[in-house]
Enzyme design. Structure first.
Site, PDB file in Angstrom:
ATOM      1  N   LYS A  35      18.521 -19.633 -61.274  1.00 39.84           N
ATOM      2  CA  LYS A  35      18.351 -20.326 -62.559  1.00 39.84           C
ATOM      3  C   LYS A  35      19.725 -20.667 -63.143  1.00 39.84           C
ATOM      4  CE  LYS A  35      17.960 -15.860 -64.849  1.00 39.84           C
ATOM      5  NZ  LYS A  35      17.015 -14.820 -65.277  1.00 39.84           N
ATOM      6  N   ARG A 130       9.098  -9.748 -73.892  1.00 43.35           N
ATOM      7  CA  ARG A 130       9.576 -11.115 -73.832  1.00 43.35           C
ATOM      8  C   ARG A 130       8.397 -11.953 -73.327  1.00 43.35           C
ATOM      9  NH1 ARG A 130      15.251 -12.200 -70.725  1.00 43.35           N
ATOM     10  NH2 ARG A 130      13.806 -12.142 -68.965  1.00 43.35           N
ATOM     11  N   TYR A 256      48.878 -19.232 -81.385  1.00 48.53           N
ATOM     12  CA  TYR A 256      48.290 -19.382 -82.722  1.00 48.53           C
ATOM     13  C   TYR A 256      48.166 -18.044 -83.430  1.00 48.53           C
ATOM     14  CZ  TYR A 256      47.067 -24.213 -81.640  1.00 48.53           C
ATOM     15  OH  TYR A 256      47.125 -25.541 -81.329  1.00 48.53           O
TER      16      TYR A 256
HETATM   17  C1  LIG Z   1      17.132 -13.739 -64.396  1.00 50.30           C
HETATM   18  C2  LIG Z   1      15.990 -12.998 -63.844  1.00 50.30           C
HETATM   19  C3  LIG Z   1      16.165 -12.183 -62.728  1.00 50.30           C
HETATM   20  C4  LIG Z   1      17.520 -11.904 -62.106  1.00 50.30           C
HETATM   21  O1  LIG Z   1      18.206 -11.000 -62.928  1.00 50.30           O
HETATM   22  P1  LIG Z   1      19.670 -10.466 -62.527  1.00 50.30           P
HETATM   23  O2  LIG Z   1      19.980  -9.471 -63.578  1.00 50.30           O
HETATM   24  O3  LIG Z   1      20.569 -11.648 -62.608  1.00 50.30           O
HETATM   25  O4  LIG Z   1      19.571  -9.912 -61.178  1.00 50.30           O
HETATM   26  C5  LIG Z   1      15.039 -11.592 -62.183  1.00 50.30           C
HETATM   27  N1  LIG Z   1      13.813 -11.779 -62.730  1.00 50.30           N
HETATM   28  C6  LIG Z   1      13.620 -12.544 -63.824  1.00 50.30           C
HETATM   29  C7  LIG Z   1      12.260 -12.709 -64.379  1.00 50.30           C
HETATM   30  C8  LIG Z   1      14.697 -13.175 -64.425  1.00 50.30           C
HETATM   31  O5  LIG Z   1      14.508 -13.928 -65.500  1.00 50.30           O
END
Ligand SMILES: *Cc1c(COP(=O)(O)O)cnc(C)c1O
Length: 369
Positions: A35, A130, A256
């Site tokens: 993702k 969630r 800065y």
């Molecule tokens: C993003 C996600 C993962 C992967 O999580 P990591 O901590 O990056 O390994 C797995 N399952 C779901 C549902 C996610 O949203």
């Protein structure tokens, strides 16, 4: 000459991390979670390094389409399922597996016209609050889903809130197991942290693991475990060079707000990298950085296009500390030295995930075999 700042995606490291996670997950199949455009790496860039995965998991239909265009014929899973009824047509056309986490998604499926039953992952909210069905409603959701002609195989999933932390996963694992007991179907529970920390527990590895961050070379439970503790390798490096060198006298300030003041004579370098490139402005004086492969630290505020580094440790090590010297903001230095993305992330009060996802579009990216 272009600005000497460049990100490199390391295909060999992706391949290595995938192999390590696969071996650790025993017999489970592996969804490579890609993702957010493969955690900022670029789906097209990582594909070769990850094609030994059993499937790709992501959120966007557009990203799913890109994976299909790369020639991937295996499973693709939409981790949040569909957002509206039309999305189901894409699922049918692109042969996507999708998560079902709420009644509205079952309603949409019940009205969908398809010749081929969809592969779905029914999601339980085992405590993260969630996405997912409440544990006591899970069985009813399963029955309703399983009865739909639009649905082929139903698999079961949940997601851990604290796999990387102190609270751990036991409370959610119990909820999941009690409420999914006796239901048929494959199971998927583990993200990177659960995979790495509970790999001997067959109930956690289950049928499919879902690592993301560990594939992309960041330790999910840094600083408890570093990347090298887990045997993982950085998959993204951010390299630049010194474009100026200054000699500071005691009392001279840098950048800065004059937030750094030299207490003695000190050589300082200016690096072509700033917050407009995705290097966090929150990184304070002292954030680790490699110059000519030597570990040193940033000085003062990070600007939009530049940041300053202490050259004293580099000079003491006898390494190049002049204009043009190589700088590694994170990842692997050309000479082999490593600086995990987790270190600048921690200095900025965040996690490796955020830094890799925030690499700015203006940074040129190359892929290294
Ligand atoms: C993003 C996600 C993962 C992967 O999580 P990591 O901590 O990056 O390994 C797995 N399952 C779901 C549902 C996610 O949203």
């Amino acid at each position: 000459m272009p600005r000497p700042l460049q990100a490199t995606i390391h295909l060999d490291a992706l391949h290595h991390n995938l192999g390590l996670l696969r071996a650790r997950a025993q017999n489970a199949r592996l969804w490579a979670v890609v993702k957010a455009n493969a955690y900022g790496h670029g789906i097209e860039r990582v594909f070769e390094g990850l094609r030994a995965a059993d499937g790709f998991a992501l959120l966007d239909l557009e990203e799913a389409q890109r994976v299909r265009e790369l020639g991937w014929r295996g499973p693709i899973l939409l981790l949040e399922g569909v957002f509206e009824a039309r999305d189901l047509e894409w699922c049918s056309r692109l042969d996507l597996w999708h998560t079902v986490h709420c009644d509205a998604q079952i309603d949409m499926l019940s009205r969908h016209k398809t010749q081929v039953g969809h592969r779905v992952f029914l999601k339980m909210n085992s405590g993260m609050n969630r996405l997912g069905f409440a544990p006591q409603r899970f069985r009813a959701a399963w029955s309703r889903l399983n009865a739909l002609p639009q649905v082929g195989e139903v698999s079961l999933m949940t997601h851990f809130s604290d796999a990387d932390g102190e609270r751990g996963i036991a409370h959610q694992l119990t909820v999941f197991q009690q409420n999914a007991q006796d239901l048929p179907g494959e199971r998927s529970l583990a993200n990177s942290a659960a995979l790495l920390r509970h790999h001997l527990d067959a109930d956690v590895m289950a049928d499919w693991v879902r690592p993301g961050i560990a594939l992309f070379g960041s330790s999910p439970d840094h600083p408890l475990h570093s990347l090298s503790d887990w045997g993982l390798r950085p998959t993204m490096s951010l390299h630049s060079r010194l474009i100026a060198v200054q000699s500071l006298a005691p009392g001279d300030s840098v950048g800065y707000a004059s937030s750094y003041r030299a207490s003695s004579h000190q050589r300082m370098g200016v690096v072509a990298a700033g917050y407009a490139d995705g290097y966090p402005r929150q990184c304070p004086t002292g954030t680790p950085v490699l110059v000519s492969g030597v570990r040193t630290r940033t000085l003062g505020r990070v600007s939009m296009d530049m940041l300053a580094v202490d050259l004293e440790p580099v000079i003491q090590a006898g390494a190049a500390a002049d204009i043009g010297a190589s700088v590694t903001l994170w990842g692997q230095d050309p000479g082999g030295a490593l600086l995990s993305i987790d270190e600048p992330a921690a200095a900025a009060g965040t996690i490796g995930y955020e830094l890799m996802c925030a690499l700015a579009p203006r940074v040129p990216v190359v892929t290294a075999a």
